[in-house]
Design an enzyme around this catalytic site. Sequence first.
Site, PDB file in Angstrom:
ATOM      1  N   HIS A  48      20.253  18.232 111.118  1.00  0.00           N
ATOM      2  CA  HIS A  48      19.729  17.789 109.813  1.00  0.00           C
ATOM      3  C   HIS A  48      19.784  16.290 109.604  1.00  0.00           C
ATOM      4  O   HIS A  48      19.500  15.830 108.497  1.00  0.00           O
ATOM      5  CB  HIS A  48      20.488  18.454 108.665  1.00  0.00           C
ATOM      6  CG  HIS A  48      20.333  19.931 108.601  1.00  0.00           C
ATOM      7  ND1 HIS A  48      19.420  20.559 107.788  1.00  0.00           N
ATOM      8  CD2 HIS A  48      20.964  20.902 109.280  1.00  0.00           C
ATOM      9  CE1 HIS A  48      19.516  21.869 107.954  1.00  0.00           C
ATOM     10  NE2 HIS A  48      20.442  22.101 108.863  1.00  0.00           N
ATOM     11  N   LYS A  56      18.371  13.334  93.598  1.00  0.00           N
ATOM     12  CA  LYS A  56      18.869  13.636  94.943  1.00  0.00           C
ATOM     13  C   LYS A  56      20.239  12.995  95.046  1.00  0.00           C
ATOM     14  O   LYS A  56      20.626  12.206  94.176  1.00  0.00           O
ATOM     15  CB  LYS A  56      17.931  13.053  96.005  1.00  0.00           C
ATOM     16  CG  LYS A  56      17.578  11.567  95.749  1.00  0.00           C
ATOM     17  CD  LYS A  56      16.557  11.020  96.726  1.00  0.00           C
ATOM     18  CE  LYS A  56      15.124  11.414  96.457  1.00  0.00           C
ATOM     19  NZ  LYS A  56      14.590  12.442  97.338  1.00  0.00           N
ATOM     20  N   ARG A  57      21.021  13.328  96.106  1.00  0.00           N
ATOM     21  CA  ARG A  57      22.295  12.650  96.277  1.00  0.00           C
ATOM     22  C   ARG A  57      22.089  11.143  96.345  1.00  0.00           C
ATOM     23  O   ARG A  57      21.042  10.663  96.785  1.00  0.00           O
ATOM     24  CB  ARG A  57      22.990  13.146  97.553  1.00  0.00           C
ATOM     25  CG  ARG A  57      23.644  14.494  97.378  1.00  0.00           C
ATOM     26  CD  ARG A  57      24.693  14.506  96.291  1.00  0.00           C
ATOM     27  NE  ARG A  57      25.870  13.787  96.694  1.00  0.00           N
ATOM     28  CZ  ARG A  57      26.974  14.340  97.186  1.00  0.00           C
ATOM     29  NH1 ARG A  57      27.048  15.660  97.291  1.00  0.00           N
ATOM     30  NH2 ARG A  57      27.998  13.611  97.531  1.00  0.00           N
ATOM     31  N   LYS A  66      18.251   6.609 100.748  1.00  0.00           N
ATOM     32  CA  LYS A  66      17.317   7.250  99.822  1.00  0.00           C
ATOM     33  C   LYS A  66      16.737   6.243  98.822  1.00  0.00           C
ATOM     34  O   LYS A  66      15.801   6.526  98.096  1.00  0.00           O
ATOM     35  CB  LYS A  66      18.001   8.396  99.082  1.00  0.00           C
ATOM     36  CG  LYS A  66      18.424   9.545 100.014  1.00  0.00           C
ATOM     37  CD  LYS A  66      19.154  10.648  99.257  1.00  0.00           C
ATOM     38  CE  LYS A  66      19.771  11.707 100.145  1.00  0.00           C
ATOM     39  NZ  LYS A  66      18.804  12.732 100.612  1.00  0.00           N
ATOM     40  N   THR A  79      13.852  18.307 100.631  1.00  0.00           N
ATOM     41  CA  THR A  79      13.361  19.584 100.115  1.00  0.00           C
ATOM     42  C   THR A  79      13.080  19.466  98.618  1.00  0.00           C
ATOM     43  O   THR A  79      12.260  20.211  98.089  1.00  0.00           O
ATOM     44  CB  THR A  79      14.378  20.722 100.365  1.00  0.00           C
ATOM     45  OG1 THR A  79      15.689  20.249 100.045  1.00  0.00           O
ATOM     46  CG2 THR A  79      14.335  21.185 101.802  1.00  0.00           C
ATOM     47  N   LYS A  97       9.960  20.913  95.973  1.00  0.00           N
ATOM     48  CA  LYS A  97      10.143  21.561  94.672  1.00  0.00           C
ATOM     49  C   LYS A  97       9.286  20.877  93.603  1.00  0.00           C
ATOM     50  O   LYS A  97       8.669  21.540  92.760  1.00  0.00           O
ATOM     51  CB  LYS A  97      11.626  21.534  94.263  1.00  0.00           C
ATOM     52  CG  LYS A  97      12.497  22.377  95.182  1.00  0.00           C
ATOM     53  CD  LYS A  97      13.992  22.067  95.079  1.00  0.00           C
ATOM     54  CE  LYS A  97      14.709  22.575  96.331  1.00  0.00           C
ATOM     55  NZ  LYS A  97      16.069  22.036  96.478  1.00  0.00           N
TER      56      LYS A  97
HETATM   57  C1  26Q Z   1      30.271  16.762 108.111  1.00  0.00           C
HETATM   58  C2  26Q Z   1      31.531  16.621 108.653  1.00  0.00           C
HETATM   59  C3  26Q Z   1      32.586  16.187 107.853  1.00  0.00           C
HETATM   60  C4  26Q Z   1      32.334  15.911 106.503  1.00  0.00           C
HETATM   61  C5  26Q Z   1      31.055  16.064 105.967  1.00  0.00           C
HETATM   62  C6  26Q Z   1      30.021  16.481 106.776  1.00  0.00           C
HETATM   63  C7  26Q Z   1      28.655  16.638 106.205  1.00  0.00           C
HETATM   64  C8  26Q Z   1      28.454  17.383 105.050  1.00  0.00           C
HETATM   65  C9  26Q Z   1      27.184  17.533 104.520  1.00  0.00           C
HETATM   66  C10 26Q Z   1      27.557  16.081 106.822  1.00  0.00           C
HETATM   67  C11 26Q Z   1      26.294  16.250 106.290  1.00  0.00           C
HETATM   68  C12 26Q Z   1      26.086  16.982 105.130  1.00  0.00           C
HETATM   69  C13 26Q Z   1      24.779  17.202 104.518  1.00  0.00           C
HETATM   70  C14 26Q Z   1      23.624  16.860 105.070  1.00  0.00           C
HETATM   71  C15 26Q Z   1      22.341  17.130 104.417  1.00  0.00           C
HETATM   72  O1  26Q Z   1      22.282  17.656 103.319  1.00  0.00           O
HETATM   73  N1  26Q Z   1      21.218  16.800 105.074  1.00  0.00           N
HETATM   74  C16 26Q Z   1      19.908  17.069 104.522  1.00  0.00           C
HETATM   75  O2  26Q Z   1      19.482  18.338 104.971  1.00  0.00           O
HETATM   76  C17 26Q Z   1      18.291  18.733 104.330  1.00  0.00           C
HETATM   77  C18 26Q Z   1      17.959  20.138 104.772  1.00  0.00           C
HETATM   78  O3  26Q Z   1      17.499  20.138 106.089  1.00  0.00           O
HETATM   79  C19 26Q Z   1      17.173  17.758 104.646  1.00  0.00           C
HETATM   80  O4  26Q Z   1      16.045  18.127 103.908  1.00  0.00           O
HETATM   81  C20 26Q Z   1      17.593  16.326 104.282  1.00  0.00           C
HETATM   82  O5  26Q Z   1      16.611  15.414 104.704  1.00  0.00           O
HETATM   83  C21 26Q Z   1      18.927  16.004 104.927  1.00  0.00           C
HETATM   84  O6  26Q Z   1      19.377  14.723 104.501  1.00  0.00           O
END
Ligand code: 26Q
Length: 817
Positions: free
Chosen positions: A356, A544-545, A550, A652, A656
């Site tokens: 991702h 978004k976050r 972003k 995503t 929406k």
């Molecule tokens: C990993 C290890 C330790 C701590 C935190 C994490 C961690 C947690 C959450 C790493 C990444 C995330 C989240 C990533 C995320 O939300 N990515 C998004 O995924 C969406 C679904 O595929 C995409 O549409 C977005 O572009 C992408 O940013």
Amino acid sequence: MGMSKEASKIYADIKGILEKLYGKTVDDASYKELYKASALSVRDRFMSTWNQTIRGIYRDKKKMLYYMSAEFLIGRSYASNIINMGLWDSYKEVFDHLGVNIKDIIPMEADPGLGNGGLGRLAACYLESLTSLDYPVMGCGIRYEYGLFKQKIVDGAQYEVEDDWLHDEFVWEVERPEWSFEVKFNGEIEEEWTEKGLTINYKNYNTVQAVPYDVPIIGYGCKHPGVLRLWSAKSEAGFDLSSFNKGDYLKAMENRQLAEIISKVLYPADNHQQGKELRLKQFYFLASAQMQFIVKYHKMMFGDLHTLPESTVVQINDTHPTLAIPELMRILMDDEGYSWEDAVEIVKKVFNYTNHTIMNEALECWDERLFRVLLPRIHTIIVNINERYCAKLAEYFPDDMEKISEMAIIAYGQIRMANLCIAVAGHVNGVSQLHGEILKRRLFNYEYQVFPNKFTAITNGITQRRWMALANPELTELLRKTIKGDFIKDYRLYEQLIPFADDPSFRAEFRDVKKKNKERLSEYLQDTQGISINTDSIIDVQSKRLHEYKRQLLKCIHILYKYNHLLADDKALTHPVTFIFAAKAAPGYHRAKSIIRLINAIADLVNNDPRTKDLMQVVFLENYNVSSAEILIPAADISEQLSTAGYEASGTGNMKFMLNGAVTIGTMDGANVEMHEQLGPDNIFVFGATATEIANYQRFKSYNPGSVFEKNVYVRNALDRIIDGSLPGVAENAFSDIYQSLLFGNGYEVADPYFVLYDLPSYAEVYTRAINLYAVDNESWMRKAIMNVAKAGFFSSDRAVEEYNEIMWHLKKYGEQ
Ligand code: 26Q
């Protein structure tokens, strides 16, 4: 009276439950009690179907997908469940009869925030789609006692409050203690040769109990509910008797706490990883419990584990559940007596991996020493996988140690989870076509040369049940009158709207729906934050976050530019605009928090200036989550998708907004590229550098933000506002580091790493065109908005999961042979 038969039955059920549970009647029950009693009545209605489904899988030996994810951002279940069960009208009728608005009952349910953002929400959409399409699926995750923090804004700054979502009991979950497993940490391993060959003795470990809680996933039509299995950590009963015997009761209680902390809280970082030991414990806890379940269940059905790939396929949602791979190896070898080669043959066929992100700071890796202490046996297995993998790579790239060490699973004292996934998984996919290309050409280029057939891309999707039928009942109603067939089930039917984009009377109805949704949003903002907005204004949303890539900052500087422009020329905005931001910042991400502070300072400036306040308003919507997204998105006219090209894997939220008839202003990034392809250039506003241009600037270090600043007086004046004392309520130097970083960079980082200033002029140009079109030729605007709905079908998660199934899962539907 005069209720329908169904409604009368529901009414009687609720009445009975209220009596039993609280000794109350429908008239003296509180909203919370009404919520709970009615939710339980919903639950009673699918419990038996659910049990039959589970038995059916067992009986028919159906292949099952295990969608493993550290996050599931499911949102509230109540409305979704009754819509999908076809009971919305009946429940509404019951509440109408009670003189209660069902819309006031829905918020009584806590919104389970078991995810950060896109990745967790994607997992939830996929579970819903798979179930609606009648595929057997189990989502596998962690039952965090505390979900993502709740955001409070005080004096313009973010504060985090814990999310105690289980406080009032979660009505939808069912504890399954009979399916508990032990998960082991620490200790030592000893290898011993016996007549059975090499055996592994694992000693002095600590044990934690993993107890599953099942949440039903009610698909559209509710024929075969799916399940989300969430694991909760408990210390063993009678845990650590030796301490008890020594009379060390408090020590034993302390150990108990240490065990249960594993599923205590969701880490609030999005697209960022830190090598925290507790996080690693969470991931192994999930992996081990789930793999033990899968093995036990398969043995019950088939007896023999050689057939595991016939009953089981596992999708790994980003690398977080990767330890499931070595854990299955461990179980097959140490518990079931398989040889390494036989175990590998099975494991290779079971797992697939979705990536991702391409951002370095989000790629998961672990300090090898920490890892070895916590998971000694898993460590030796990974070392073995790595040795064989590197030997194989050496055949492709003889003597090229540099390439091999880049691809290796273990290198420089780090264990790299993405590399482990690529080494073992059958398929590796990106989440949009552009993202898939970047994986193949840049991030995993060497691996792609070795395994060209492993790599693929499947563009993300969203479920139209939640993001249309539930979130936008007004539009759903209009489409029901317009589209032939059930578009809630069949995403292909949206295209029937194309000719209606040219129909003035349809446009008028569509405009009406938008207006109603703006009023609903306005009410929400009034109730939650005491803010009133102009529902005749253009609603322009970036939600978004909060992350630098972003580029909420691009929007901030643009607003300041428009503000300056308005002061000089009162015709600079041809229509009133409400700029809405909604974003949570990771608590330790200082720059992100500073940008939130900046947004609120800009709001103070423009909202209180009598010269601008009727034309522009800036709003920060507090505590963005699934529930507030359901209200915010349907009200939007403009969807802001401003990420630096090449950085947003898919997005995503963009889909929406599109589905709800907002027009996108966006870069050619992630799935925006495919939205552009579906819509054609007339129905989306594209701006900014492309991913290739950005990559080239980076490669040749040839971007100089200073020159944009010097050349463009508007950019200069807008940017100056953040440091020249214009912003009310903040110290003069509050944002000087943002300013510095855009123009000069700081120590280790280049200036303006996300090309904010570079893209600003082209954004400003496109923005003006968009506003003018809305103001001057609203009919054409509505045409575009309708075309967005008409072309949104492709972005249904129904399409996405069918693609996964075709390429890697090969599931059969219930009833399909
Ligand atoms: C990993 C290890 C330790 C701590 C935190 C994490 C961690 C947690 C959450 C790493 C990444 C995330 C989240 C990533 C995320 O939300 N990515 C998004 O995924 C969406 C679904 O595929 C995409 O549409 C977005 O572009 C992408 O940013």
